[in-house]
Motif scaffolding. Structure first.
Motif, mmCIF file in Angstrom:
data_model
loop_
_atom_site.group_PDB
_atom_site.id
_atom_site.type_symbol
_atom_site.label_atom_id
_atom_site.label_comp_id
_atom_site.label_asym_id
_atom_site.label_seq_id
_atom_site.Cartn_x
_atom_site.Cartn_y
_atom_site.Cartn_z
ATOM 1 N N SER A 146 0.870 -5.362 -1.478
ATOM 2 C CA SER A 146 1.439 -5.616 -2.799
ATOM 3 C C SER A 146 1.843 -7.076 -2.885
ATOM 4 O O SER A 146 2.198 -7.687 -1.866
ATOM 5 C CB SER A 146 2.659 -4.715 -3.045
ATOM 6 N N SER A 190 9.681 -0.546 -7.390
ATOM 7 C CA SER A 190 9.113 -1.387 -8.440
ATOM 8 C C SER A 190 7.832 -2.092 -8.010
ATOM 9 O O SER A 190 7.232 -2.837 -8.785
ATOM 10 C CB SER A 190 10.137 -2.441 -8.882
ATOM 11 N N ARG A 192 3.833 -2.381 -6.757
ATOM 12 C CA ARG A 192 2.567 -1.740 -7.088
ATOM 13 C C ARG A 192 1.465 -2.339 -6.221
ATOM 14 O O ARG A 192 1.535 -3.512 -5.845
ATOM 15 C CB ARG A 192 2.213 -1.953 -8.569
ATOM 16 N N GLY A 226 1.375 4.488 -6.326
ATOM 17 C CA GLY A 226 -0.006 4.316 -6.758
ATOM 18 C C GLY A 226 -0.995 4.253 -5.608
ATOM 19 O O GLY A 226 -2.201 4.448 -5.817
#
Length: 333
Positions: A146, A190, A192, A226
Motif C-alpha cells: 500500500s 484506511s 488500500r 481489499g
C-alpha cells in the motif's frame, strides 16, 4: 505463463524471490520468454526513524535481488560501516539497538527525499530499484502492499503496565522475549492496496505466498482492506510455502507471533490459518517440508492441495529448487 506475483516479507521472502528469479532464468534462458515477477511486499515494519522513512522488508528484498545484501547477517548491505549510527547515538538520537549501516542510510535518505518531493512509496521504490545492475534495474518489480502508511505495533505488558511497541522494538530490542498479547496494524483501516498491486494480482498467471512470517508479513498484507477480495477473485492458482518445518519457525520468531493469535506452530496450523480459497481463505495449494509429510492428507482435508518437498533454503541451489517446486505445484492445479 507471463506473470507471477509473490506476496513476501523479510529474509525468507528475499531468499524465496531470489530463488524464483534464478529458477525462471534456468527454465527460460531467453529473457524475452521469461515470466515477469512482481513482488507485493509487506510494509508493516516501516517506520520513521531519525527523520527518515525506513522500509526493512522492501530493502531486504531489493538488496538480495541486487546482490549486495549481507548474507551472513541476513539483512542490510554487505561491507557495511556504521559511523553515522555511532554519531547519532552520541547525540542521543534514534534507537541505539537498531543500527543502520552507512550504505543503508543512503537508501533511507534517498527514499525520504523522493517521498518529500511528492512521489508515492510505489514510485519511490521503483526509482530506488532502477539504480542496480548498472542501471538495468532489478530482475523483479517490487510493489509496496500500500502507499498508505501501515505500521505493525505489538501490545505487551511491561512491569504490570500495558504498552504498545513498534514491532521492530519488540522483535529486535526485546527479541520477542515478552509475550505479545495483540498485534495492531496502525493505519490499516484506511489503507488500500495500490492500483499497481490490484492490477498485478488480476493479471497474474500464478500467485505465490513466500515462506515469510504468516502473522506480521503475509498476515499484514492480507489485512489491507481489499487484498483478500482481490486474491479471491484472482484467476490464477495461489500456492503457499510453509514457513514452519517440523514444528519450528525456519527463521526468526514466527512461533511467538503465531502463539499470540492462537495458531499452532505447524505447517498444518498455518495452512488452516490461511484457509482454502474454496471456503473463503486464500490457498489452492500448500507446500510443506519433507519432515512434515504426515500433514499432507490433513491439509488435503482442509480443501487445499498439498505436497511435501525440501523447504530449507540454505543456498542459491536449494532456494531455486524450492521455487521450482512451487511452480510445479501450480501446474498440478
Amino acid at each position: 505463463m507471463q506473470s507471477i506475483v509473490v506476496l513476501a516479507g523479510g529474509v525468507g521472502g528475499a531468499k524465496f524471490v531470489g530463488g524464483l528469479v534464478g529458477e525462471l532464468a534456468r527454465r527460460h534462458p531467453d529473457a524475452s520468454d521469461r515470466p515477469a515477477v512482481k513482488v507485493i511486499v509487506n510494509t508493516g515494519d516501516d517506520m520513521w526513524l531519525t527523520g527518515l522513512r525506513v522500509c526493512p522488508d522492501l530493502d531486504s528484498i531489493m538488496y538480495a535481488l541486487a546482490g549486495v545484501n549481507d548474507a551472513e547477517r541476513g539483512w542490510g548491505r554487505a561491507g557495511e560501516s556504521s559511523r553515522v549510527s555511532g554519531e547519532l547515538a552520541a547525540y542521543g538520537v534514534g534507537w541505539p539497538w537498531f543500527t543502520l549501516g552507512d550504505l543503508d542510510l543512503g537508501t533511507h535518505i534517498a527514499r525520504t527525499a523522493l517521498l518529500r518531493d511528492g512521489l508515492t512509496l510505489t514510485e519511490a521504490t521503483a526509482r530506488l530499484g532502477a539504480r542496480w545492475h548498472a542501471g538495468a534495474g532489478l530482475p523483479a518489480t517490487l510493489l509496496p502492499m500500500s502507499d498508505d502508511p501501515v505500521e505493525t505495533h505489538v501490545r505487551v505488558t511491561i512491569d504490570g503496565d500495558d504498552a504498545l511497541l513498534h514491532f521492530e522494538e519488540w522483535w529486535v530490542r526485546l527479541r520477542a522475549g515478552i509475550p505479545a498479547r495483540e498485534f495492531v496494524q496502525v493505519g490499516v483501516e484506511s489503507a488500500r492496496p495500490t492500483p499497481e498491486v490490484l492490477a498485478a494480482v488480476a493479471a497474474a498467471d500464478l500467485v505465490l505466498l513466500a515462506p515469510s512470517n504468516p502473522v506480521v508479513s503475509i498476515g499484514t498484507i492480507l489485512g489491507v482492506p481489499g487484498m483478500r477480495e482481490a486474491l479471491a477473485a484472482a484467476p490464477a492458482p495461489i500456492v503457499g510455502v510453509s514457513p514452519i518445518i517440523a514444528g519450528a519457525a525456519v527463521r526468526g520468531m514466527a512461533d511467538s507471533c503465531l502463539a499470540a493469535i492462537g495458531v499452532e506452530t505447524s505447517a498444518l496450523g498455518v495452512a488452516g490459518h490461511y484457509g482454502a480459497r474454496s471456503t473463503g481463505g486464500v490457498l489452492d495449494a500448500w507446500l510443506v517440508a519433507e519432515e512434515d509429510a504426515a500433514a499432507v492428507p490433513q491439509v488435503h482435508a482442509l480443501g487445499i492441495r498439498s505436497a511435501a518437498v525440501p523447504l530449507w533454503m540454505r543456498d542459491a541451489a536449494t532456494s531455486t529448487a524450492l521455487a521450482g517446486a512451487a511452480l510445479d505445484a501450480a501446474g498440478r492445479q
